[in-house]
Design a protein around this motif. Structure first.
Motif, PDB file in Angstrom:
ATOM      1  N   LYS A 186     -76.839  74.430  11.156  1.00  0.00           N
ATOM      2  CA  LYS A 186     -77.720  73.806  12.052  1.00  0.00           C
ATOM      3  C   LYS A 186     -78.046  71.727  12.106  1.00  0.00           C
ATOM      4  CE  LYS A 186     -81.905  77.043  11.522  1.00  0.00           C
ATOM      5  NZ  LYS A 186     -82.650  77.209  11.234  1.00  0.00           N
ATOM      6  N   ASP A 187     -76.419  71.572  10.945  1.00  0.00           N
ATOM      7  CA  ASP A 187     -76.168  70.019  11.349  1.00  0.00           C
ATOM      8  C   ASP A 187     -75.620  70.188  12.227  1.00  0.00           C
ATOM      9  OD1 ASP A 187     -74.849  68.130  10.119  1.00  0.00           O
ATOM     10  OD2 ASP A 187     -74.949  68.591   8.020  1.00  0.00           O
ATOM     11  N   GLU A 188     -76.199  68.243  12.529  1.00  0.00           N
ATOM     12  CA  GLU A 188     -75.891  67.881  14.399  1.00  0.00           C
ATOM     13  C   GLU A 188     -74.181  67.269  14.124  1.00  0.00           C
ATOM     14  OE1 GLU A 188     -77.573  65.507  16.664  1.00  0.00           O
ATOM     15  OE2 GLU A 188     -80.248  67.401  16.168  1.00  0.00           O
ATOM     16  N   ASN A 189     -74.538  66.613  12.263  1.00  0.00           N
ATOM     17  CA  ASN A 189     -72.544  66.163  12.494  1.00  0.00           C
ATOM     18  C   ASN A 189     -71.698  67.198  12.705  1.00  0.00           C
ATOM     19  OD1 ASN A 189     -73.063  63.480  12.500  1.00  0.00           O
ATOM     20  ND2 ASN A 189     -74.263  64.351  10.181  1.00  0.00           N
ATOM     21  N   GLN A 190     -71.396  68.642  11.798  1.00  0.00           N
ATOM     22  CA  GLN A 190     -71.077  68.941  11.288  1.00  0.00           C
ATOM     23  C   GLN A 190     -70.413  70.398  12.974  1.00  0.00           C
ATOM     24  OE1 GLN A 190     -72.403  72.055   9.255  1.00  0.00           O
ATOM     25  NE2 GLN A 190     -72.523  71.101   6.879  1.00  0.00           N
ATOM     26  N   ILE A 191     -71.486  70.029  13.688  1.00  0.00           N
ATOM     27  CA  ILE A 191     -70.752  71.254  14.876  1.00  0.00           C
ATOM     28  C   ILE A 191     -70.441  70.056  15.831  1.00  0.00           C
ATOM     29  CG2 ILE A 191     -72.561  71.584  17.276  1.00  0.00           C
ATOM     30  CD1 ILE A 191     -75.252  72.069  15.419  1.00  0.00           C
ATOM     31  N   LYS A 192     -70.597  68.671  15.680  1.00  0.00           N
ATOM     32  CA  LYS A 192     -70.079  67.631  16.274  1.00  0.00           C
ATOM     33  C   LYS A 192     -68.839  67.084  15.964  1.00  0.00           C
ATOM     34  CE  LYS A 192     -69.082  62.485  17.496  1.00  0.00           C
ATOM     35  NZ  LYS A 192     -70.239  61.135  17.438  1.00  0.00           N
ATOM     36  N   ALA A 193     -68.107  67.877  14.297  1.00  0.00           N
ATOM     37  CA  ALA A 193     -66.769  67.947  13.914  1.00  0.00           C
ATOM     38  C   ALA A 193     -66.136  68.927  14.469  1.00  0.00           C
ATOM     39  CB  ALA A 193     -66.733  67.883  13.154  1.00  0.00           C
ATOM     40  N   ALA A 194     -66.725  70.269  14.427  1.00  0.00           N
ATOM     41  CA  ALA A 194     -66.208  71.351  15.241  1.00  0.00           C
ATOM     42  C   ALA A 194     -65.878  70.830  16.833  1.00  0.00           C
ATOM     43  CB  ALA A 194     -67.279  72.293  15.208  1.00  0.00           C
ATOM     44  N   TYR A 195     -66.230  69.997  18.094  1.00  0.00           N
ATOM     45  CA  TYR A 195     -66.716  70.170  18.741  1.00  0.00           C
ATOM     46  C   TYR A 195     -64.796  69.728  19.316  1.00  0.00           C
ATOM     47  CZ  TYR A 195     -66.497  67.648  23.080  1.00  0.00           C
ATOM     48  OH  TYR A 195     -66.449  66.674  24.116  1.00  0.00           O
ATOM     49  N   GLU A 210     -84.184  74.724  19.563  1.00  0.00           N
ATOM     50  CA  GLU A 210     -83.398  74.095  19.871  1.00  0.00           C
ATOM     51  C   GLU A 210     -82.660  73.032  19.690  1.00  0.00           C
ATOM     52  OE1 GLU A 210     -86.278  70.869  19.151  1.00  0.00           O
ATOM     53  OE2 GLU A 210     -88.465  72.033  20.034  1.00  0.00           O
ATOM     54  N   LEU A 211     -81.281  73.637  18.971  1.00  0.00           N
ATOM     55  CA  LEU A 211     -80.118  73.316  18.400  1.00  0.00           C
ATOM     56  C   LEU A 211     -79.817  73.867  19.539  1.00  0.00           C
ATOM     57  CD1 LEU A 211     -79.722  73.003  14.559  1.00  0.00           C
ATOM     58  CD2 LEU A 211     -79.397  71.564  15.691  1.00  0.00           C
ATOM     59  N   GLU A 212     -79.519  75.266  19.659  1.00  0.00           N
ATOM     60  CA  GLU A 212     -79.147  75.916  20.299  1.00  0.00           C
ATOM     61  C   GLU A 212     -78.380  74.472  22.044  1.00  0.00           C
ATOM     62  OE1 GLU A 212     -80.685  79.681  21.878  1.00  0.00           O
ATOM     63  OE2 GLU A 212     -80.065  80.643  19.594  1.00  0.00           O
ATOM     64  N   ILE A 220     -77.626  72.013  21.772  1.00  0.00           N
ATOM     65  CA  ILE A 220     -76.810  70.935  21.423  1.00  0.00           C
ATOM     66  C   ILE A 220     -75.312  71.842  21.807  1.00  0.00           C
ATOM     67  CG2 ILE A 220     -75.619  69.720  19.677  1.00  0.00           C
ATOM     68  CD1 ILE A 220     -79.053  69.319  18.593  1.00  0.00           C
ATOM     69  N   TYR A 221     -75.293  73.078  20.765  1.00  0.00           N
ATOM     70  CA  TYR A 221     -73.681  73.810  21.367  1.00  0.00           C
ATOM     71  C   TYR A 221     -73.497  73.718  22.483  1.00  0.00           C
ATOM     72  CZ  TYR A 221     -73.960  75.769  16.224  1.00  0.00           C
ATOM     73  OH  TYR A 221     -74.201  75.812  14.883  1.00  0.00           O
ATOM     74  N   GLU A 222     -75.262  74.603  23.316  1.00  0.00           N
ATOM     75  CA  GLU A 222     -74.216  74.200  24.289  1.00  0.00           C
ATOM     76  C   GLU A 222     -73.577  72.705  25.610  1.00  0.00           C
ATOM     77  OE1 GLU A 222     -74.228  76.621  27.049  1.00  0.00           O
ATOM     78  OE2 GLU A 222     -75.216  78.575  25.666  1.00  0.00           O
ATOM     79  N   ARG A 223     -74.660  71.764  24.970  1.00  0.00           N
ATOM     80  CA  ARG A 223     -73.937  70.392  25.553  1.00  0.00           C
ATOM     81  C   ARG A 223     -72.695  70.470  25.162  1.00  0.00           C
ATOM     82  NH1 ARG A 223     -77.554  67.561  22.997  1.00  0.00           N
ATOM     83  NH2 ARG A 223     -76.618  66.062  21.320  1.00  0.00           N
ATOM     84  N   TYR A 224     -71.815  70.712  24.184  1.00  0.00           N
ATOM     85  CA  TYR A 224     -70.724  69.938  23.854  1.00  0.00           C
ATOM     86  C   TYR A 224     -70.268  71.681  24.218  1.00  0.00           C
ATOM     87  CZ  TYR A 224     -71.923  67.104  19.892  1.00  0.00           C
ATOM     88  OH  TYR A 224     -72.069  65.803  19.478  1.00  0.00           O
ATOM     89  N   TRP A 225     -70.612  73.108  24.467  1.00  0.00           N
ATOM     90  CA  TRP A 225     -70.070  73.495  24.915  1.00  0.00           C
ATOM     91  C   TRP A 225     -69.542  73.088  26.328  1.00  0.00           C
ATOM     92  CZ3 TRP A 225     -66.149  77.197  23.957  1.00  0.00           C
ATOM     93  CH2 TRP A 225     -66.228  78.416  24.865  1.00  0.00           C
ATOM     94  N   THR A 226     -70.382  73.218  27.257  1.00  0.00           N
ATOM     95  CA  THR A 226     -69.822  72.708  28.820  1.00  0.00           C
ATOM     96  C   THR A 226     -68.641  71.059  28.616  1.00  0.00           C
ATOM     97  OG1 THR A 226     -72.672  72.720  29.495  1.00  0.00           O
ATOM     98  CG2 THR A 226     -71.201  70.896  30.592  1.00  0.00           C
ATOM     99  N   ARG A 227     -69.369  70.196  27.711  1.00  0.00           N
ATOM    100  CA  ARG A 227     -68.378  68.911  27.643  1.00  0.00           C
ATOM    101  C   ARG A 227     -66.912  69.788  27.521  1.00  0.00           C
ATOM    102  NH1 ARG A 227     -69.730  64.365  23.590  1.00  0.00           N
ATOM    103  NH2 ARG A 227     -72.110  65.094  25.209  1.00  0.00           N
ATOM    104  N   LEU A 228     -66.616  70.958  26.632  1.00  0.00           N
ATOM    105  CA  LEU A 228     -65.484  71.353  26.818  1.00  0.00           C
ATOM    106  C   LEU A 228     -64.635  72.268  27.832  1.00  0.00           C
ATOM    107  CD1 LEU A 228     -63.483  72.129  24.097  1.00  0.00           C
ATOM    108  CD2 LEU A 228     -64.697  73.979  22.863  1.00  0.00           C
ATOM    109  N   THR A 229     -65.422  73.123  27.929  1.00  0.00           N
ATOM    110  CA  THR A 229     -65.335  73.985  29.448  1.00  0.00           C
ATOM    111  C   THR A 229     -64.862  72.972  30.375  1.00  0.00           C
ATOM    112  OG1 THR A 229     -66.873  74.478  29.680  1.00  0.00           O
ATOM    113  CG2 THR A 229     -65.710  75.383  27.643  1.00  0.00           C
ATOM    114  N   SER A 230     -65.674  72.294  30.495  1.00  0.00           N
ATOM    115  CA  SER A 230     -65.297  71.592  31.946  1.00  0.00           C
ATOM    116  C   SER A 230     -64.628  70.529  32.359  1.00  0.00           C
ATOM    117  CB  SER A 230     -66.873  71.225  32.226  1.00  0.00           C
ATOM    118  OG  SER A 230     -67.011  69.875  31.769  1.00  0.00           O
ATOM    119  N   ASN A 231     -63.667  70.434  31.229  1.00  0.00           N
ATOM    120  CA  ASN A 231     -62.805  69.123  31.419  1.00  0.00           C
ATOM    121  C   ASN A 231     -61.498  69.537  31.737  1.00  0.00           C
ATOM    122  OD1 ASN A 231     -64.505  66.994  30.668  1.00  0.00           O
ATOM    123  ND2 ASN A 231     -64.431  67.003  28.834  1.00  0.00           N
TER     124      ASN A 231
END
Length: 359
Positions: free
Chosen positions: A199-208, A344-346, A348-359
């Protein structure tokens, strides 16, 4: 949207299979017999309920079973919330979806006095974290997420998720990851030393950002098509669900499945009765049928799935009971996590996922 792992086709050779031979009793469904309502509607995963099994149940109970299917938890939930699930007396959600459905008041609390065999479940399934004391669900099967690889090409077995990054050039365009935001982000988080459910946004960003590094080498994000590609030799490695891996490794023993040593996800599929269920007696009859050890063993053996039923497990051949891909040792399972709802954190996951899979 979380895509569902596709189960193998049907339970073959069930001719002669008899509920009576399993010691199964119809129980309290006389009211169903007398009501004139003979249909039990089930909403489940694509290619999940085998018609031979359905026919055996019908032959003994007199209840006709009608099965509708879906390919993701989210599709199922959306249909229920839109009012399209009023005919269903049974649904098969995954563990995290049980939590979501219960939170939205969609499930009845099960009357354990009407169920036979709950005490025969393995201890870890009698009080699961996603549904304490099985108040709203009964576990049907379970498994893990891991990596399948071609041992003829990769002589050294992948041991952890970081293998993908360390061998990016070898695996270039010959590996696939699941088309599943929580699984892919979760595995990367785990590799970085964090929780699958961070649930840490910094960790989620690092994974992305770590996945962005790997993206050029990924052939696709795919949940099902990798199986034929792997068997055809077009892929060297794929992230997958254990149930699919076991099927493929039986077709080609050179393909091997591993659960990463840093940990992975542990999933359970369940059976629930929605509050909108029109036929409660019939629903309990089906659940009691599934809880029978012989039935649980038959499903496990024919569909390559891990039964949560300890009595059913004991009826399996030793080669299946000793299959650590199907039934991993405790030391491995202790490092695995269940995917849990993140509110609500989901987004954030979805936002990064969309960015990853759409490029």
């Amino acid at each position: 949207m979380t895509k569902r792992r596709q189960f193998v086709q049907g339970i073959a050779a069930l001719s002669g299979f008899s509920l009576a031979s399993c010691g199964w009793q119809l129980g309290n469904i006389n009211s169903a017999r007398n009501s004139g309502s003979r249909n039990l509607y089930i909403y489940t995963w694509t290619q999940y309920v085998d018609q031979e099994l359905v026919q055996a149940f019908t032959a003994e109970s007199g209840l006709k079973v009608v099965v509708d299917v879906y390919d993701s938890n989210e599709v199922m939930l959306a249909k229920l919330l839109a009012g399209g699930g009023g005919a269903y007396s049974l649904i098969y959600p995954s563990d995290y979806m049980v939590q979501k459905m219960e939170a939205q008041g969609l499930l009845i609390e099960l009357n354990h006095d009407r169920l036979s065999g709950l005490g025969q479940l393995f201890p870890q399934f009698q009080n699961p974290s996603y549904d304490p004391n099985n108040r709203h669900s009964i576990p049907f099967n379970w498994g893990t997420t891991g990596l399948i690889y071609n041992s003829e090409i990769l002589k050294d077995a992948p041991e952890d998720w970081d293998y993908l990054w360390q061998n990016q050039s070898i695996l270039n365009k010959r590996m696939t990851l699941l088309n599943d935001v929580r699984e892919v982000m979760g595995a990367t988080l785990r590799m970085l030393g964090y929780s699958y459910n961070s649930k840490d946004e910094n960790q989620i960003k690092a994974a992305y950002e770590k996945l962005v590094e790997l993206k050029p080498a990924i052939a696709s994000f795919d949940t099902d098509a990798w199986q034929n590609q792997m068997l055809a030799g077009d892929l060297t490695l794929a992230m997958c669900y254990s149930v699919d891996a076991i099927k493929v490794t039986r077709e080609n023993p050179q393909l091997k499945y591993v659960i990463p040593r840093s940990g992975s996800s542990l999933w359970t599929d369940t059976i629930v009765i929605p509050k909108s269920a029109p036929h409660i007696d019939e629903a309990y009859a089906w659940i009691n049928f599934i809880l029978q050890p012989q039935v649980a063993a038959m499903i496990s053996q024919r569909m390559n799935i891990a039964t949560p039923n300890s009595a059913g497990f004991e009826k399996l051949p030793d080669e299946i009971k000793n299959n650590q891909n199907l039934f991993p040792p405790t030391a491995v399972l202790e490092k695995c996590e269940r995917i849990t709802p993140l509110g609500e954190l989901e987004d954030i996951y979805e936002r990064y996922w969309t960015r990853l899979t759409s490029n």
